[in-house]
Motif scaffolding. Structure first.
Motif, mmCIF file in Angstrom:
data_model
loop_
_atom_site.group_PDB
_atom_site.id
_atom_site.type_symbol
_atom_site.label_atom_id
_atom_site.label_comp_id
_atom_site.label_asym_id
_atom_site.label_seq_id
_atom_site.Cartn_x
_atom_site.Cartn_y
_atom_site.Cartn_z
ATOM 1 N N VAL A 9 39.020 25.826 39.464
ATOM 2 C CA VAL A 9 38.902 26.025 40.907
ATOM 3 C C VAL A 9 37.446 25.770 41.272
ATOM 4 C CG1 VAL A 9 39.168 27.597 42.847
ATOM 5 C CG2 VAL A 9 40.738 27.758 40.905
ATOM 6 N N ALA A 45 37.992 32.123 44.730
ATOM 7 C CA ALA A 45 38.409 31.315 43.579
ATOM 8 C C ALA A 45 39.574 31.961 42.851
ATOM 9 C CB ALA A 45 37.230 31.123 42.620
ATOM 10 N N ALA A 64 43.463 30.591 42.359
ATOM 11 C CA ALA A 64 44.114 30.462 41.053
ATOM 12 C C ALA A 64 45.444 31.202 41.026
ATOM 13 C CB ALA A 64 43.190 30.993 39.958
ATOM 14 N N TRP A 76 36.037 28.583 37.113
ATOM 15 C CA TRP A 76 35.805 28.498 38.544
ATOM 16 C C TRP A 76 34.313 28.525 38.817
ATOM 17 C CZ3 TRP A 76 33.089 32.448 40.737
ATOM 18 C CH2 TRP A 76 33.138 33.715 40.116
#
Length: 272
Positions: free
Chosen positions: A174, A182, A186, A228
Motif C-alpha cells: 500500500v 494504509a 489493506a 506500506w
C-alpha cells in the motif's frame, strides 16, 4: 532440478471474467518488472494467459495461481506446449488450489499428469504456505510462491526449501504514508478477503499471531504481512524479504493511483 529464474522483482496484475490484463501487463513490463503474475482467482480462462504472453515482449508470464481443481491438467499442458513453441521460456506454470480432504494427493496426481504430458518441473511454481506444500515444491517444482507472509516466515521457508528451489514471495503493498489509512486500505483489499480463508488463518497462527489478532486483522498482523508507506519505505521492506532469503518478490499494489507502479519501480530498481 534447476531453480527457476524469475528475475528479482515482479508485478501482479488482475484479470476479470471477460478481460485479460494485457495493457496492465505491458505497462508493468515497460517499467522493468521481470515477471508478470496474473492472479488466478479472477481468471476467466487459460486463453487470458495466452493473451498476456502475446501482448508483451520479454517478461516471464506466470499465472499465480491456477487452481488444479478448476483447470484440467491436459488443458494446462496444451497451453504450455502452444506458448512454449511460439515464445520459448516465457510461460511459467503456477499451480495450487488443491482444496479438499487430500490436497497433497490431488496435487501429486495433477503433477504426474503434467509429467506425462511433457510439462517439465523446471517451469512449475507451486503456491505454498505450510511445510508440506513447501516440501512438495522442493520435490516437484522449481519454485514456491507464498503470499501474506512475514520476513521471518521467508527465512524459515528458505531453510526448508534449501538452495535448489526458487522462493518467490507475493508482497502486498500500500503506497500510503499514513499508517491508519494504509492499514484500512489493506484490510479492505486482498488481505481482508484472503485473510478469512482457513489456510491463511492457519498460516497466520503458525507465524505467531494470536486468534484475536487474526479475527480482527490487527495492526501487528497487517504490519507483518503488508509493506506500506512511501515508495522508499516499501523498498526497505522488500529488501528485508530479500535478506531473509527470497529470490523474487512479486509486488501486488492495493489501492493507489497508477503512478504508484512507476514510483515503486524506481525505488525498487537498486534491488534488481
Amino acid at each position: 532440478m534447476a531453480k527457476i529464474d524469475l528475475g528479482r522483482v515482479g508485478a501482479v496484475v488482475y484479470p476479470s471474467e471477460g478481460r485479460a490484463p494485457v495493457a496492465e501487463a505491458a505497462e508493468r513490463e515497460a517499467l522493468g518488472y521481470a515477471t508478470i503474475w496474473i492472479t488466478g482467482g479472477q481468471l476467466g480462462g487459460l486463453d487470458q494467459v495466452a493473451e498476456v504472453v502475446r501482448g508483451t515482449e520479454r517478461a516471464r508470464i506466470a499465472p499465480g495461481i491456477l487452481a488444479v481443481v478448476r483447470f484440467d491438467a491436459d488443458d494446462v499442458a496444451a497451453l504450455y506446449a502452444e506458448i512454449d513453441a511460439e515464445q520459448p521460456g516465457r510461460l511459467v506454470v503456477g499451480l495450487g488450489g488443491a482444496h479438499g480432504p487430500r490436497p497433497i494427493a490431488t496435487l501429486n496426481a495433477y503433477l504426474d499428469r503434467l509429467d506425462a504430458l511433457g510439462v517439465p518441473a523446471e517451469v512449475r511454481v507451486l503456491a505454498a504456505l505450510g511445510p508440506r506444500m513447501l516440501d512438495l515444491a522442493r520435490e516437484r517444482a522449481a519454485g514456491a510462491f507464498p503470499v501474506l507472509v512475514t520476513p521471518e516466515y521467508v527465512a524459515e521457508a528458505r531453510a526448508r526449501l534449501g538452495d535448489g528451489t526458487a522462493l518467490a514471495v507475493e508482497q502486498l503493498v500500500v503506497v500510503e504514508g499514513d499508517g491508519a489509512r494504509a492499514r484500512d486500505t489493506a484490510r479492505n483489499g486482498s488481505l481482508g478477503f484472503l485473510g478469512r480463508a482457513p489456510q491463511y488463518r492457519a498460516s497466520f497462527a503458525r507465524m505467531g499471531f494470536a486468534e484475536d489478532e487474526i479475527d480482527g486483522l490487527a495492526d501487528r498482523l497487517v504490519d507483518g504481512v503488508v509493506a506500506w508507506g512511501e515508495p522508499d519505505r516499501v523498498a526497505e521492506r522488500v529488501a528485508e524479504v530479500f535478506a531473509a532469503g527470497a529470490d523474487h518478490v512479486a509486488v501486488s499494489v492495493v489501492g493507489g493511483p497508477e503512478e504508484s507502479w512507476r514510483l515503486l519501480a524506481e525505488a525498487l530498481a537498486p534491488l534488481g
